[in-house]
Design an enzyme around this catalytic site. Sequence first.
Site, PDB file in Angstrom:
ATOM      1  N   SER A   1       0.799  -1.222   0.000  1.00 13.65           N
ATOM      2  CA  SER A   1       0.000   0.000   0.000  1.00 13.65           C
ATOM      3  C   SER A   1       0.832   1.273   0.000  1.00 13.65           C
ATOM      4  O   SER A   1       0.389   2.290  -0.506  1.00 13.65           O
ATOM      5  CB  SER A   1      -0.959  -0.008   1.191  1.00 13.65           C
ATOM      6  OG  SER A   1      -0.257  -0.133   2.407  1.00 13.65           O
TER       7      SER A   1
ATOM      8  N   HIS B   1      -5.210  -2.821  -3.151  1.00  5.79           N
ATOM      9  CA  HIS B   1      -4.765  -1.851  -4.162  1.00  5.79           C
ATOM     10  C   HIS B   1      -4.605  -2.452  -5.556  1.00  5.79           C
ATOM     11  O   HIS B   1      -4.292  -1.732  -6.493  1.00  5.79           O
ATOM     12  CB  HIS B   1      -3.451  -1.189  -3.729  1.00  5.79           C
ATOM     13  CG  HIS B   1      -3.606  -0.419  -2.462  1.00  5.79           C
ATOM     14  ND1 HIS B   1      -4.075   0.871  -2.421  1.00  5.79           N
ATOM     15  CD2 HIS B   1      -3.409  -0.779  -1.176  1.00  5.79           C
ATOM     16  CE1 HIS B   1      -4.142   1.291  -1.174  1.00  5.79           C
ATOM     17  NE2 HIS B   1      -3.746   0.297  -0.394  1.00  5.79           N
TER      18      HIS B   1
ATOM     19  N   LYS C   1     -11.650   1.358  -2.737  1.00  2.00           N
ATOM     20  CA  LYS C   1     -10.524   1.931  -3.489  1.00  2.00           C
ATOM     21  C   LYS C   1     -10.905   1.963  -4.968  1.00  2.00           C
ATOM     22  O   LYS C   1     -11.710   2.806  -5.352  1.00  2.00           O
ATOM     23  CB  LYS C   1      -9.258   1.170  -3.142  1.00  2.00           C
ATOM     24  CG  LYS C   1      -8.853   1.537  -1.699  1.00  2.00           C
ATOM     25  CD  LYS C   1      -7.809   0.705  -1.053  1.00  2.00           C
ATOM     26  CE  LYS C   1      -7.588   1.242   0.366  1.00  2.00           C
ATOM     27  NZ  LYS C   1      -6.963   0.292   1.258  1.00  2.00           N
TER      28      LYS C   1
HETATM   29  C1  LIG Z   1      -7.049   0.114   2.701  1.00  7.13           C
HETATM   30  C2  LIG Z   1      -6.502  -1.224   3.032  1.00  7.13           C
HETATM   31  C3  LIG Z   1      -7.196  -2.102   3.861  1.00  7.13           C
HETATM   32  C4  LIG Z   1      -8.424  -1.694   4.594  1.00  7.13           C
HETATM   33  O1  LIG Z   1      -9.539  -1.714   3.772  1.00  7.13           O
HETATM   34  P1  LIG Z   1     -10.791  -0.853   4.234  1.00  7.13           P
HETATM   35  O2  LIG Z   1     -11.916  -1.410   3.446  1.00  7.13           O
HETATM   36  O3  LIG Z   1     -10.461   0.556   3.931  1.00  7.13           O
HETATM   37  O4  LIG Z   1     -10.938  -1.121   5.710  1.00  7.13           O
HETATM   38  C5  LIG Z   1      -6.700  -3.359   4.042  1.00  7.13           C
HETATM   39  N1  LIG Z   1      -5.538  -3.744   3.459  1.00  7.13           N
HETATM   40  C6  LIG Z   1      -4.834  -2.925   2.681  1.00  7.13           C
HETATM   41  C7  LIG Z   1      -3.565  -3.402   2.059  1.00  7.13           C
HETATM   42  C8  LIG Z   1      -5.280  -1.628   2.461  1.00  7.13           C
HETATM   43  O5  LIG Z   1      -4.562  -0.789   1.722  1.00  7.13           O
END
Ligand SMILES: *Cc1c(COP(=O)(O)O)cnc(C)c1O
Length: 412
Positions: A199, A227, A259
């Site tokens: 991330s 991502h 995302k």
């Molecule tokens: C953003 C993210 C999460 C969390 O997901 P949410 O739905 O925002 O809680 C989990 N793992 C990774 C690698 C992330 O970047």
Amino acid sequence: MLWQVIPMPNKIQPRAHPGTVKVMLNDIREELQRLRAQHLYRTRRVLESPQGAEVRVGGETLLSFCSNDYLGLANDARVIAALRDGAERHGAGSGASHLVTGHSVAHHALEEELAAFAGAERALLFSTGYMANLGVVSALLDRHGMAFEDKLNHASLIDAARLSGAAVQRYAHGDLTRLEKLLAVTEGGKLILTDGVFSMGGDVADVARLNALAKQRGAWLLVDDAHGFGVLGAHGRGTLEHFGLQPRAPLILLGTLGKAFGTFGAFIAGDADLIDYLIQRARTYIYTTALPPAVAEATRASLRIVAEEDWRREALNARIAQFQSGAAQLGLKLLDSPTPIQPLILGDAQAAMAASEALRARGILVTAIRPPTVPAGSARLRITFSALHTHAHVERLLEALATLPSENVKPA
Ligand SMILES: *Cc1c(COP(=O)(O)O)cnc(C)c1O
């Protein structure tokens, strides 16, 4: 020492950093002071517009390179219409957890469509990616098990293993030779956890090799593709498609919907029996209110767009390539990332903050990412791209980066 075990007794431990247990308000004030002095104090920007290539913050319009809305769907008219229609048909909230009466036709249809898209037997919706990670890891591991984590895994994967009570082994970023040795000397339940796309670095985990190791050593492999899902692969099926893999045991896929999908929520995709087991055992699935069904309808609309509009991934990849070649001409050193996450490592937190502020003065929003989100000494500008960015937008970013004092953007 052959390997280092971080023992995790079966209760939640205070964090190991000295001084983080705050008893009195005075201790809290001192800690806040310390964070300010170290340039680690965090504040929130108040967004006054939807996400997009341009956003409004503090009455100003800024060109934004820091959302995770990679395909530009968070403010898509079709997704918004599906949310509105969904609310009219299903109401504003789900009113119950999935196992009571909160599981609506909208959730059910979305699960089936996500499973088909991901190439899995079944999929299970969770309220967030964070909760999905906590739920699946605690369902698969207990204090007799062992979790294997890349050192740069997302906080939710780290916390998930901690909460499960399992012992934890962390291996240096991408060091799968080390992981292989650790797996070989471990008995009992094993789970490898990894980001698909890291991330804060944007690099892609070698999921093909991880999957082979998991098979060979009788471990599960959880790939958190927050991502990558929607972005990587010819059809947007993510890191697994990038490697020609499908979510079949031992591989478990976690995808998030906040995302690239532009909405909210997350899912686990895998074997039908695994999903059935999670419905029985994943506490963050069972003991929480189901997502609003209207959000599931919005996500169904965005899934159709993700599947059909290849131009979004093509536009995104063109912008990434444009930025990489422009940055190389400026002598900026980027990490080796083929994804929309293109970090510029600046080292100390103060340098990252100064660069972010200098860009903001030029009308460009790029957030500085500082410890503890990234390792100490690797504070960075986390530049991210969206399918909605134009060629001219990326040129503006490159021009602004060119005007930054070189000691700010080119660490020794
Ligand atoms: C953003 C993210 C999460 C969390 O997901 P949410 O739905 O925002 O809680 C989990 N793992 C990774 C690698 C992330 O970047």
